[in-house]
Design a protein around this motif. Structure first.
Motif, PDB file in Angstrom:
ATOM      1  N   THR A 260       0.833  -1.196   0.000  1.00 24.00           N
ATOM      2  CA  THR A 260       0.000   0.000   0.000  1.00 24.00           C
ATOM      3  C   THR A 260       0.868   1.246   0.000  1.00 24.00           C
ATOM      4  O   THR A 260       1.880   1.301   0.690  1.00 24.00           O
ATOM      5  CB  THR A 260      -0.895   0.048   1.252  1.00 24.00           C
ATOM      6  OG1 THR A 260      -0.057  -0.019   2.414  1.00 24.00           O
ATOM      7  CG2 THR A 260      -1.868  -1.085   1.276  1.00 24.00           C
TER       8      THR A 260
ATOM      9  N   LEU B 277       4.954   6.350   6.980  1.00 22.76           N
ATOM     10  CA  LEU B 277       5.532   5.053   7.326  1.00 22.76           C
ATOM     11  C   LEU B 277       6.131   4.985   8.722  1.00 22.76           C
ATOM     12  O   LEU B 277       7.201   4.401   8.908  1.00 22.76           O
ATOM     13  CB  LEU B 277       6.635   4.691   6.341  1.00 22.76           C
ATOM     14  CG  LEU B 277       6.211   4.067   5.031  1.00 22.76           C
ATOM     15  CD1 LEU B 277       7.432   3.818   4.186  1.00 22.76           C
ATOM     16  CD2 LEU B 277       5.464   2.773   5.261  1.00 22.76           C
TER      17      LEU B 277
ATOM     18  N   ALA C 176      11.718  -2.278   8.570  1.00 23.16           N
ATOM     19  CA  ALA C 176      11.139  -3.291   9.454  1.00 23.16           C
ATOM     20  C   ALA C 176       9.614  -3.302   9.332  1.00 23.16           C
ATOM     21  O   ALA C 176       8.992  -4.356   9.339  1.00 23.16           O
ATOM     22  CB  ALA C 176      11.554  -3.038  10.900  1.00 23.16           C
ATOM     23  N   LEU C 177       9.036  -2.112   9.188  1.00 20.87           N
ATOM     24  CA  LEU C 177       7.580  -2.039   9.010  1.00 20.87           C
ATOM     25  C   LEU C 177       7.145  -2.700   7.710  1.00 20.87           C
ATOM     26  O   LEU C 177       6.090  -3.306   7.622  1.00 20.87           O
ATOM     27  CB  LEU C 177       7.127  -0.578   8.994  1.00 20.87           C
ATOM     28  CG  LEU C 177       6.774   0.053  10.322  1.00 20.87           C
ATOM     29  CD1 LEU C 177       6.565   1.540  10.152  1.00 20.87           C
ATOM     30  CD2 LEU C 177       5.524  -0.575  10.895  1.00 20.87           C
ATOM     31  N   LEU C 178       7.979  -2.558   6.693  1.00 24.05           N
ATOM     32  CA  LEU C 178       7.632  -3.120   5.389  1.00 24.05           C
ATOM     33  C   LEU C 178       7.991  -4.596   5.293  1.00 24.05           C
ATOM     34  O   LEU C 178       7.636  -5.260   4.326  1.00 24.05           O
ATOM     35  CB  LEU C 178       8.361  -2.363   4.275  1.00 24.05           C
ATOM     36  CG  LEU C 178       7.945  -0.915   4.039  1.00 24.05           C
ATOM     37  CD1 LEU C 178       8.931  -0.227   3.126  1.00 24.05           C
ATOM     38  CD2 LEU C 178       6.556  -0.865   3.428  1.00 24.05           C
ATOM     39  N   GLY C 179       8.744  -5.092   6.259  1.00 24.69           N
ATOM     40  CA  GLY C 179       9.097  -6.500   6.247  1.00 24.69           C
ATOM     41  C   GLY C 179      10.502  -6.799   5.744  1.00 24.69           C
ATOM     42  O   GLY C 179      10.787  -7.916   5.340  1.00 24.69           O
ATOM     43  N   PHE C 180      11.392  -5.805   5.767  1.00 26.22           N
ATOM     44  CA  PHE C 180      12.777  -6.050   5.363  1.00 26.22           C
ATOM     45  C   PHE C 180      13.667  -6.217   6.593  1.00 26.22           C
ATOM     46  O   PHE C 180      13.575  -5.424   7.529  1.00 26.22           O
ATOM     47  CB  PHE C 180      13.340  -4.866   4.569  1.00 26.22           C
ATOM     48  CG  PHE C 180      12.740  -4.710   3.202  1.00 26.22           C
ATOM     49  CD1 PHE C 180      13.039  -5.608   2.193  1.00 26.22           C
ATOM     50  CD2 PHE C 180      11.892  -3.654   2.926  1.00 26.22           C
ATOM     51  CE1 PHE C 180      12.494  -5.460   0.931  1.00 26.22           C
ATOM     52  CE2 PHE C 180      11.339  -3.498   1.663  1.00 26.22           C
ATOM     53  CZ  PHE C 180      11.641  -4.400   0.666  1.00 26.22           C
ATOM     54  N   SER C 181      14.512  -7.207   6.571  1.00 25.55           N
ATOM     55  CA  SER C 181      15.471  -7.358   7.663  1.00 25.55           C
ATOM     56  C   SER C 181      16.594  -6.341   7.470  1.00 25.55           C
ATOM     57  O   SER C 181      16.687  -5.692   6.438  1.00 25.55           O
ATOM     58  CB  SER C 181      16.036  -8.766   7.672  1.00 25.55           C
ATOM     59  OG  SER C 181      16.901  -8.920   6.572  1.00 25.55           O
TER      60      SER C 181
ATOM     61  N   TYR D 241      15.845   1.932   8.303  1.00 27.54           N
ATOM     62  CA  TYR D 241      15.693   0.632   8.960  1.00 27.54           C
ATOM     63  C   TYR D 241      14.348   0.514   9.659  1.00 27.54           C
ATOM     64  O   TYR D 241      13.770  -0.567   9.729  1.00 27.54           O
ATOM     65  CB  TYR D 241      16.846   0.394   9.944  1.00 27.54           C
ATOM     66  CG  TYR D 241      18.148   0.274   9.211  1.00 27.54           C
ATOM     67  CD1 TYR D 241      18.427  -0.866   8.462  1.00 27.54           C
ATOM     68  CD2 TYR D 241      19.073   1.310   9.210  1.00 27.54           C
ATOM     69  CE1 TYR D 241      19.592  -0.977   7.736  1.00 27.54           C
ATOM     70  CE2 TYR D 241      20.248   1.210   8.498  1.00 27.54           C
ATOM     71  CZ  TYR D 241      20.511   0.067   7.758  1.00 27.54           C
ATOM     72  OH  TYR D 241      21.652  -0.031   7.041  1.00 27.54           O
ATOM     73  N   ILE D 242      13.858   1.641  10.179  1.00 29.68           N
ATOM     74  CA  ILE D 242      12.549   1.621  10.831  1.00 29.68           C
ATOM     75  C   ILE D 242      11.466   1.306   9.800  1.00 29.68           C
ATOM     76  O   ILE D 242      10.664   0.386   9.972  1.00 29.68           O
ATOM     77  CB  ILE D 242      12.266   2.973  11.524  1.00 29.68           C
ATOM     78  CG1 ILE D 242      13.278   3.195  12.659  1.00 29.68           C
ATOM     79  CG2 ILE D 242      10.837   3.017  12.046  1.00 29.68           C
ATOM     80  CD1 ILE D 242      13.182   4.541  13.335  1.00 29.68           C
TER      81      ILE D 242
END
Lengths: 256, 250
Positions: free
Chosen positions: B97, B103, B120-125, B116-117
């Motif tokens: 979305t 974000l 992490a919300l989007l699903g990336f390590s 990085y924040i």
């Protein structure tokens, strides 16, 4: 592991990392950083310890460690409970704009609060030096105690978060009660000092959660009973939170 | 790229609208005991009414309609943020979305930390994010400012960073709500290129916008919304004409 489950686990881990960013952000540019927490906890323990050991006529050497562990655990429990009713409403922008698992928002709060507790717990090291104690294997029982406290608080926060989103009175009610609960929970006094209504303590879930961590760490018998009760409460509440989530997950978005 | 598809079978979405007093436990209790006003301040709004349509693999969909016509609600439905209260929605594919560019950005944190924040919300390590850092640096053109805290950024700088982050994830289905007016013309052009690239890798693209040029540039099929209903479904140019002639006149 099913792909769905592994995605859930992965996103749970990423959200736990977000918790750390939240702490960093709060203490950014401060000299002590998150160790401000340790310092303020130390000050509280020092003052309360000296005052209350005197008021209650207790030996400082046994009272300070008892108080310190109790306060550290209480700090975790009370900030989880107090923040819980707002956990979803304060993350409205995320819930409304991204497909997220709302339980991850609670998880982030639980992990952050747990990290805060670990910083507070650093104060136990100098206390352990000043008031030497005997290292014993039973101390390891504090770990399941901590785990139960975490699970209990996570589940409670999910339920309170849902309730607090729907009914805005939940937040103020909870904060009104927590101050009182601190005084009626054996933290700055011993259960044995209670005269006629000692049995009432047994009905306080926070007493058991604190005992489950505190009794293994300080000299004396490990309170296995409280550890067991904590475990049962945590599991029961976790199951309840799962069913609450199943029921209200899709309605939450209209409440926030 | 996977084949994604979406099917809606007479989907309606009714949502409760809570007025201030509905959130109050006192009102609730009082009304339970028959004291005070009966009404609890809850009214129901039909956000979407009886929508049936199919969105196939390769669709480029533009949502057209006045404010409050149901475009955003429709996008949130597709994103799984809202569930249909009636009817059925079948959706295959992963969803990204682009609704709110903020974000979860942290004002105090630097641009790099915010990567990085948001990651992490989007699903990336963290390690996956590291691979994207260069890409974000290039796209946002923020240079050394990325090491400064985001609160020192101008609105335009924020948008550059946010847009770079929000468009990182490649999904089968991309849902976009009103992203015009981002930054200067040069940036807008770049943003367009980036969305274009993102679209090429996606299976379904869905954009809600009031800007005709955005709709004609990015979309092929147009859905016109009016009071929660899809009143026109056809080629985007014709949909815009329909909207201008039939709906936007009053």
């Amino acid at each position: 592991m099913t792909p769905d489950r592994s995605i859930a686990l992965r996103s749970a881990m990423l959200w736990s990392r977000l918790a750390w960013f939240e702490i960093l952000s709060k203490y950014r540019k401060t000299f002590l950083g998150p160790f401000w927490l340790t310092l303020s906890m130390g000050i509280t323990i020092g003052f309360l310890g000296v005052f209350y050991s005197n008021i209650l006529g207790q030996d400082l050497k046994t009272f300070i460690p008892y108080l310190a562990v109790g306060l550290v655990v209480w700090g975790f429990l009370s900030s989880m409970v107090q923040e819980a009713p707002q956990v979803f409403t304060s993350n409205r922008h995320i819930i409304l704009n991204m497909p997220v698992r709302v339980e991850n928002i609670v998880l982030r709060m639980a992990v952050r609060t747990f990290f805060v507790m670990l910083h507070n717990a650093v104060i136990l090291l100098p206390i352990g030096v000043f008031f030497p104690f005997e290292v014993r294997p039973a101390m390891l029982l504090a770990f399941p105690g901590l785990f139960f406290a975490l699970l209990f608080c996570y589940s409670l926060a999910l339920i309170f978060g849902l309730a607090g989103a729907r009914f805005r009175d939940v937040g103020p009610t909870v904060s009104a009660l927590m101050g009182m609960l601190f005084l009626v929970t054996p933290i700055i006094w011993y259960p044995s000092q209670m005269q006629n209504i000692q049995f009432l303590i047994e009905f306080n879930p926070f007493y058991h959660l604190i005992e489950a961590v505190r009794s293994p760490l300080i000299p004396g018998d490990v309170n296995v009973r409280s550890l067991g009760i904590s475990g049962l409460m945590a599991i029961a509440l976790f199951l309840a939170s799962l069913s609450a989530l199943r029921r209200y997950r899709h309605r939450l978005v209209f409440w926030i | 790229m996977r084949m994604a598809d979406i099917e809606l079978r007479s989907v309606s979405l009714t949502y409760p609208l809570f007025e201030g007093s509905a959130f109050s436990m006192r009102r609730r209790l009082m009304s339970m005991f028959g004291v005070g006003r009966r009404e609890l301040g809850v009214s129901f709004v039909e956000g979407l009414k009886d929508i049936s349509l199919e969105i196939e693999h390769g669709s480029r969909l533009g949502l057209i309609g006045r404010n409050g016509a149901g475009k955003s609600t429709f996008l949130r439905l597709l994103a799984g943020i809202y569930q249909p209260s009636q009817g059925q929605m079948l959706l295959n594919g992963s969803v990204t979305t682009l609704f709110d560019l903020s974000l979860g950005m942290d004002e105090e944190a630097s641009g790099y930390e915010n990567m990085y924040i948001a990651g992490a919300l989007l699903g990336f390590s963290r390690s996956e994010m590291l691979e994207h850092v260069k890409e974000i640096e290039e796209f946002s053109e923020l240079g050394v400012a990325l090491s400064r805290s985001v609160k020192t950024y101008s609105a335009g700088m924020r948008v550059r960073l946010a847009f770079a982050l929000a468009t990182l994830k490649h999904s089968d289905i991309i849902l976009v709500d009103e992203i015009v007016g981002v930054g200067d013309t040069a940036f807008l052009h770049k943003a367009k290129m980036r969305v274009q690239k993102m679209m090429e890798r996606s299976s379904i693209f869905c954009l809600a916008s009031h800007a005709e040029f955005m709709l004609t540039d990015f979309c092929e099929r147009g859905l016109v919304f009016d009071r929660g209903m899809v009143v026109y479904d056809g080629p985007v140019e014709e949909a815009i004409c329909f909207y201008n002639e039939e709906i936007n006149v009053a």
